[in-house]
Every structure is written in C-alpha cells, then in structure tokens.
Design a protein around this motif. Structure first.
Motif, mmCIF file in Angstrom:
data_model
loop_
_atom_site.group_PDB
_atom_site.id
_atom_site.type_symbol
_atom_site.label_atom_id
_atom_site.label_comp_id
_atom_site.label_asym_id
_atom_site.label_seq_id
_atom_site.Cartn_x
_atom_site.Cartn_y
_atom_site.Cartn_z
ATOM 1 N N ARG A 120 44.400 32.575 36.718
ATOM 2 C CA ARG A 120 45.106 33.304 37.738
ATOM 3 C C ARG A 120 46.173 34.000 36.882
ATOM 4 O O ARG A 120 46.845 33.744 35.801
ATOM 5 C CB ARG A 120 45.901 32.447 38.684
ATOM 6 N N HIS A 121 46.260 35.330 37.457
ATOM 7 C CA HIS A 121 47.347 36.053 36.567
ATOM 8 C C HIS A 121 48.728 35.884 36.770
ATOM 9 O O HIS A 121 49.023 35.654 38.201
ATOM 10 C CB HIS A 121 46.999 37.679 36.637
ATOM 11 N N PHE A 122 49.624 35.888 35.908
ATOM 12 C CA PHE A 122 51.110 35.813 36.375
ATOM 13 C C PHE A 122 51.921 36.525 35.305
ATOM 14 O O PHE A 122 51.407 36.785 33.995
ATOM 15 C CB PHE A 122 51.495 34.244 36.273
ATOM 16 N N ARG A 123 53.099 36.768 35.303
ATOM 17 C CA ARG A 123 53.886 37.630 34.453
ATOM 18 C C ARG A 123 54.927 36.384 34.060
ATOM 19 O O ARG A 123 55.931 35.964 35.032
ATOM 20 C CB ARG A 123 54.804 38.572 34.971
ATOM 21 N N ASP A 124 55.107 35.834 32.880
ATOM 22 C CA ASP A 124 55.794 34.598 32.204
ATOM 23 C C ASP A 124 57.173 35.200 32.013
ATOM 24 O O ASP A 124 57.311 36.274 31.417
ATOM 25 C CB ASP A 124 55.071 34.284 31.084
ATOM 26 N N ALA A 125 57.994 34.527 32.403
ATOM 27 C CA ALA A 125 59.491 34.778 31.847
ATOM 28 C C ALA A 125 60.203 33.313 31.294
ATOM 29 O O ALA A 125 59.876 32.385 32.124
ATOM 30 C CB ALA A 125 60.283 35.510 32.661
#
Length: 202
Positions: A120-125
């Motif tokens: 699943r796509h996500f924007r990591d931080a």
C-alpha cells in the motif's frame, strides 16, 4: 553524554560471534486480528521513539519473492508484531509511518519501506536509518548485527532470519528474534546520542 567515542570502525564475523547475544526482555504482542490494530497503534503513537523492522518469508527459488509477512514496531517495553499476511496494512499503521514527530529507527529502512509500499502506498516521515547515520560516529559496518556489536558490545542473533514468517503460529524463537531486531535499533540509537561523533577518516 559519555566523554569519548571508543567505537571501532569495523568488526569481523569471528569477533562478533564471541560476543554475548542481546535479547528483548519486554512484552511481545502479536497483532493478527484487525480489531487489535487501533489499540496497538494508539500505544505506539504515544512513544517518542520506536524500533522498526520487517520480516518476509524467504524464497529459495530464483525469481520468486513474497510480500512482507511481519511488521515489528517496538517501544522499550512492548514490541508489537503485526502479521501482515493476516491483516491489512491499515490506515492506523500508515499514520505512524507518516507521523514526522514519531521517530522510527531501523537498519536498511529504505529496503523495508520499499517492500511495504508494494502492499500500500504511503509517504514516510520521521524514519532514521542506522546504516545512514553510523558513519558520523566513525563506524563503517552496515549490518545490524555488526553495528550492535560495535555500539552495544552485544550481537544480534540471525538464527531465525530464514524461517517461515507465514507459518500458522510463530514460534517463541521467531517472536523473540523479530522483537529483538526492532527493539535493538532504539538501544543503538540511544547509545549513539550519548556518544560524541567522530566521522570516518577518508
């Protein structure tokens, strides 16, 4: 902060093997029902720093790969093992990945995140990769086992790495291995922060 940095830059496999093993002594909680995800994530979101790792069922055939089987997220006291072969990569988990105030420490973080994005796509931080930062302390090793050996003077066992992470039930040894891999990253990070830096000599 300790007054000096005595870390060596490299350590051999033989030297590492002689060191005592380090093991997670806290509570291990397996999350394999969707209803348990939210409570686990609420607890983890309240921590300042958590350890991060994943495990994937090994493939012994060329060209055959499996999706991430297990996600480990650990505080100093509790390690959650999310069985991603049983539960979805839930929005509550992604919120942890995207929370820049919650520091998530691992080794080879980019590789783990790449594998998780296949689900699943996500924007990591807020991720810290030990492999990327240890050179600031004069350490040339990249493996978690050797970084732990240099920084903590203890080795991380790799005996369960190629076991079946999609087994019906994870053995006690698998659970301890998986929890230790995530938790030890926070121990290493804390020790680094208390030690003066010394960049690798070129």
């Amino acid at each position: 902060m300790s007054t000096e940095n005595r870390f060596i830059d490299k350590i051999s496999n033989e030297q590492t093997a002689l060191l005592p093993a380090i093991e997670f002594r806290g509570e291990i909680r397996i999350v394999e029902n969707e209803r348990d995800i939210a409570a686990a994530c609420r607890y983890l979101a309240e921590q300042p720093v958590i350890g991060f790792d994943t495990e994937t069922r090994p493939s012994f055939r060329p060209g055959v790969t499996f999706r991430v089987s297990l996600l480990q997220l650990s505080s100093p006291e509790v390690c959650y093992l999310f069985r991603l072969n049983r539960i979805p990569l839930d929005k509550a988990i992604l919120q942890l990945f995207e929370n820049k105030r919650l520091l998530k420490v691992g080794a080879d973080v980019a590789g783990d995140l790449r594998s998780l994005r296949q689900i699943r796509h996500f924007r990591d931080a807020g991720f810290i990769d030990l492999q990327a930062i240890v050179p600031e302390w004069g350490i040339a090793e990249k493996s978690l086992r050797k970084i732990s050996a240099i920084v903590l003077g203890q080795r991380v066992s790799k005996a369960q790495r190629l076991s079946n992470w999609e087994a019906a039930t994870l053995t006690d040894k698998q659970q301890l291995y998986a929890a230790t891999d995530a938790w030890v990253c926070t121990r290493i990070y804390e020790r680094l922060l208390r030690t003066p830096k010394k960049p690798l000599r070129q």
